[in-house]
Design an enzyme around this catalytic site. Structure first.
Site: not given
Ligand SMILES: *Cc1c(COP(=O)(O)O)cnc(C)c1O
Length: 817
Positions: A489, A587, A712, A761
């Site tokens: 991700k 969550r 700046y 920037m």
């Molecule tokens: C991002 C994520 C992980 C991985 O977590 P890390 O701390 O980066 O190992 C595992 N499970 C879910 C649901 C996540 O969103």
């Protein structure tokens, strides 16, 4: 190599029933690496991660007809044209075959072992000796239990010297390597700390390494490391050792050693001759490697004048391959390790991994260090390129131009790099993977410049080997059959979505997980076939997800119903989904009370099949939250048990993220989800391999007087006359603004330089008053020496944020060794 099936059976001492008349010319241990399937003998090896037996079906389909296996499966009876050698242990059989093969050659073999420098000494000896004799050597660092056999398979009749590396990581490994290599000569490069943990003492490790030289005539050893030298003398017998060092008793005595500018002059004495040798290096490791080479050359009675002349011309050995974005949707693969023909296959495999659909082009220069007859050499090369499916060949240099007609496919040749550059506009490069492989004197960097997509000088360099090492580290914490999902991700935590997914698919992870459907769709569009979980699937994308085979995380009844409807419209059955339970993160996810209605919803729904049930830990990286984590783990077990009871098919369970894998290993269930750790940062501070290096170069240097201000809002007030460097990286690139005004530092020439004034920037200023720098010098923002975790601490955030904020305009460059 050329053996009939019966000959192989005889060498391996096994029976074989087989109707085909296959000739074995190649061996393979990796289904992803085949040269020419019909003449390949595949050894199915059971490794920690992979089992070669799993790939027999696909190999058969691809034309492989000979297999060495340790267990016969009835399924194989359908493969009528195949020959199966069933042996007790396939690695042992591979060793047996190569031991036999090696024994057929009577020219000398040099074996090199030691903790560091093996590959460099091997490459340098090849550079030094090629005008004198025909040499065959291990490709790259092929020195393991499987690397050595593959190296030995390259031996041919008309070679005159073989140089083979041997590397071990634990006890008992050297015996089989010794039998196979059976070196006439040896070099022990040095003994360092690598793999110490697998031996009871340094001495034990050394003795294991020395086994390689059991039957060698002469072994080169440095006598300055007195402990090592004494043990070597005891084990091997002093008369077999050729020593070099400061001691007056050494065979090659170092009298003096002076480094100046970029050279080191060494005063040496061998037999009764005293002479000076100049080597083009000044660092300790290179000097040691050079001396090992000089010692071996003297051992071969090489003329001293010859040694002096050629040692001066030694060049650093570059092992890496670089993958970059090119012009017109091309991908560039730069192979800096370009001196031998055997390793070209490796580069082509890497290139194919980048894209199997794009056209494949290779731009290649003359081989300048080959001792094979040119015609034979280019014949061989043409053959490799043909079977590897290269579509277009561009040769640069006089000798390759002469033989260009040997190559199949689209081809063109130029006498020099400049000639190519003049013609560049006419050669259209578009949607191709282009492999660049030029000997140094051809200056392929000029060629790479025109092919590279012009961009920002700030780059994020990602080391693919480090990714593999970290993956293997986490795998080593898991049981054999625990599956692994890797989180890609957020652009793979900043390191690039598709390129990272490719290396993970190549390493056969079980699932990839993305945040949103679009990321999954990009992966599918670039040919990724590994199952993909979408963590945060949105309603609008459901039909597209089903179309692309992306598996949703399901966390509410409402969402489940909508997804079911989408499946109805698509007319799909048994679609895999992943059920998320909320065990304390609060969550997304089902809580225990919702389970009955969830079950009801799923029970009479043949559209859906639960592939896995999972949950996420809120504080696995925090020792203080241990009780909370254990409570989450308990709730997970109870809730998932209830859910699982309702279904009679196999469902995977998983809860551990990177921190969880390290701290709560016993809760790995059927699968884990690896994130941060893969990218080189351990939540629990385990030492991992550094993956990402954010770097740039100095654009300008200014001298500013005391009490002047920089940047700046005139924030950077100088307390002394200062030298200020401007670097082209700002907060829009991901260099956090909080690191300004001296909070953060960058690394130049191995020295830290503080930021001055506010970070802008697109650029920022750093204080280089105490460092000798020039415009164009490299600047490291984070990497091995400035760990992301330290940077995060400095500004009160977490490594995740630093990694994912490197903006997409920063070019990603991938390195492989
Ligand atoms: C991002 C994520 C992980 C991985 O977590 P890390 O701390 O980066 O190992 C595992 N499970 C879910 C649901 C996540 O969103």
């Amino acid at each position: 190599m050329k053996y009939s099936i019966n000959e192989i059976a005889e060498i391996l001492e096994v029976q074989v029933k087989c109707s085909s008349n296959i000739i074995i010319k190649y061996i393979s241990i990796d289904s992803r690496r085949l040269l020419y399937a019909p003449n390949t003998l595949f050894f199915a090896i059971r490794g920690d991660v992979n089992n070669g037996h799993d790939y027999i079906t696909s190999l058969y389909k691809r034309g492989v007809r000979a297999f060495v296996i340790d267990e016969y499966d009835d399924l194989y009876s359908e493969y009528e044209e195949a020959c199966f050698f069933v042996v007790p242990n396939t690695i042992n059989s591979l060793h047996r075959l190569m031991t036999f093969y090696r024994s057929c050659f009577s020219y000398p073999v040099l074996g090199i072992t030691g903790s560091n420098g093996k590959t460099i000494v091997k490459e340098w000896l090849a550079q030094l000796l090629f005008p004198l004799m025909k040499i065959v050597r291990s490709p790259r660092s092929y020195n393991s239990q499987v690397g050595v056999p593959l190296s030995l398979a390259l031996l041919e009749d008309n070679d005159q010297l073989a140089i083979i590396e041997a590397g071990i990581s634990k006890r008992g490994e050297m015996n089989s390597l010794q039998k196979m290599i059976n070196p006439d000569f040896g070099i022990l490069t040095n003994i360092g700390i690598a793999h110490d943990q697998n031996f009871s003492s340094r001495e034990e490790k050394l003795k294991e390494k020395l086994k390689l030289f059991k039957d060698s005539k002469k072994i080169v050893v440095n006598s300055d490391d007195i402990e090592t030298f004494n043990i070597a003398c005891n084990v091997l017998g002093k008369e077999r050792i050729y020593s070099w060092g400061k001691s007056k008793d050494a065979d090659l005595v170092i009298y003096d050693l002076v480094s100046k500018d970029r050279h080191t002059t060494i005063k040496l004495k061998s037999l009764e001759n005293t002479f000076n040798i100049e080597i083009p290096f000044i660092d300790k490791a290179s000097i040691q490697n050079c001396l090992n080479c000089i010692a071996f050359l003297l051992l071969l009675n090489t003329d001293i004048e010859y040694i002096k002349k050629h040692i001066k011309m030694l060049r650093a050995v570059e092992m890496r391959l670089e993958i970059k974005e090119g012009i017109n949707n091309c991908i560039l693969v730069n192979d800096y390790y370009n001196s031998d023909i055997a390793s070209i296959e490796y580069a082509i495999d890497l290139m194919k991994r980048q894209s199997n659909t794009k056209k494949k082009t290779i731009i290649i220069s003359d081989f300048i260090e080959s001792t094979i007859k040119l015609e034979t050499l280019y014949h061989k090369l043409a053959n490799i390129l043909e079977v590897k499916g290269i579509d277009r060949i561009i040769g640069i240099g006089q000798s390759i131009s002469k033989y260009i007609n040997l190559f199949k496919g689209e081809k063109k040749s130029y006498l020099s790099t400049n000639e190519f550059l003049l013609d560049f506009q006419k050669l259209s490069f578009k949607d191709e993977v282009i492999l660049l492989r030029g000997a140094r004197k051809f200056h392929f960097e000029n060629l790479s410049n025109v092919l590279e997509k012009r961009a920002h000088r700030t780059v994020l360099e990602i080391n693919l080997n480090a990714i593999e090492e970290n993956l293997n580290f986490y795998r080593s914490l898991l049981k054999n059959n625990t599956k692994i999902t890797v989180m890609v991700k957020a652009f793979s935590y900043g390191s690039g979505l598709v390129d990272i997914a490719k290396i993970l698919e190549y390493n056969r992870v079980d699932f990839l997980a993305v945040a949103i459907a679009d990321e999954g769709i990009s992966l599918r569009n670039s040919g990724i076939t590994t199952p993909i979980i979408v963590m945060n699937p949105e309603e609008y994308s459901f039909s597209k997800m089903i179309d692309k085979g992306l598996e949703p995380n399901i966390y509410s009844i409402e969402q489940l119903k909508i997804f079911s409807k989408a499946l109805d419209s698509a007319g799909v059955r048994n679609y895999p989904i992943h059920i998320k339970l909320d065990t304390g993160m609060h969550r997304l996810g089902f809580i225990e009370e919702e389970i009955p209605s969830l079950v009801k919803c799923l029970k009479d729904n043949d559209r859906i099949k639960i592939r896995s049930i999972f949950s996420h830990l809120a504080g696995a990286d925090d020792e203080n939250l241990k009780d909370y984590t254990l409570e989450q783990l308990k709730i997970f077990k109870e809730t998932s048990d209830i859910l699982m009871q309702e279904f009679d098919y196999n469902i995977l369970r998983h809860i551990l993220n990177s921190a969880g894998i390290e701290a709560y290993n016993e809760y790995q269930y059927d699968m884990v989800r690896l994130g941060l750790g893969l990218y080189g940062i351990s939540p629990l501070k385990t030492e991992l391999s550094n993956v990402s290096t954010l770097k740039t170069t100095i654009s300008q240097i200014k001298h500013v007087s005391k009490d002047d201000v920089v940047g700046y809002s005139c924030k950077g007030i100088l307390s002394r006359e200062s030298k200020i460097a401007v670097i082209p990286i700002g907060y829009a690139d991901g260099f956090n603004r909080k690191l300004g005004n001296g909070v953060g530092s960058v690394l130049i020439k191995n020295k830290l330089a503080k930021t001055v004034g506010n970070i802008c920037m697109d650029m920022c200023m750093i204080d280089v008053t105490d460092i000798q720098v020039e415009v164009g010098d490299e600047v490291i923002i984070f990497g091995e020496e400035i760990p992301v975790s330290i940077l995060a601490e400095e500004i009160g955030t977490i490594p995740y944020e630093i990694l994912t904020s490197v903006s997409e305009r920063v070019k990603r460059v991938y390195i492989s060794e």
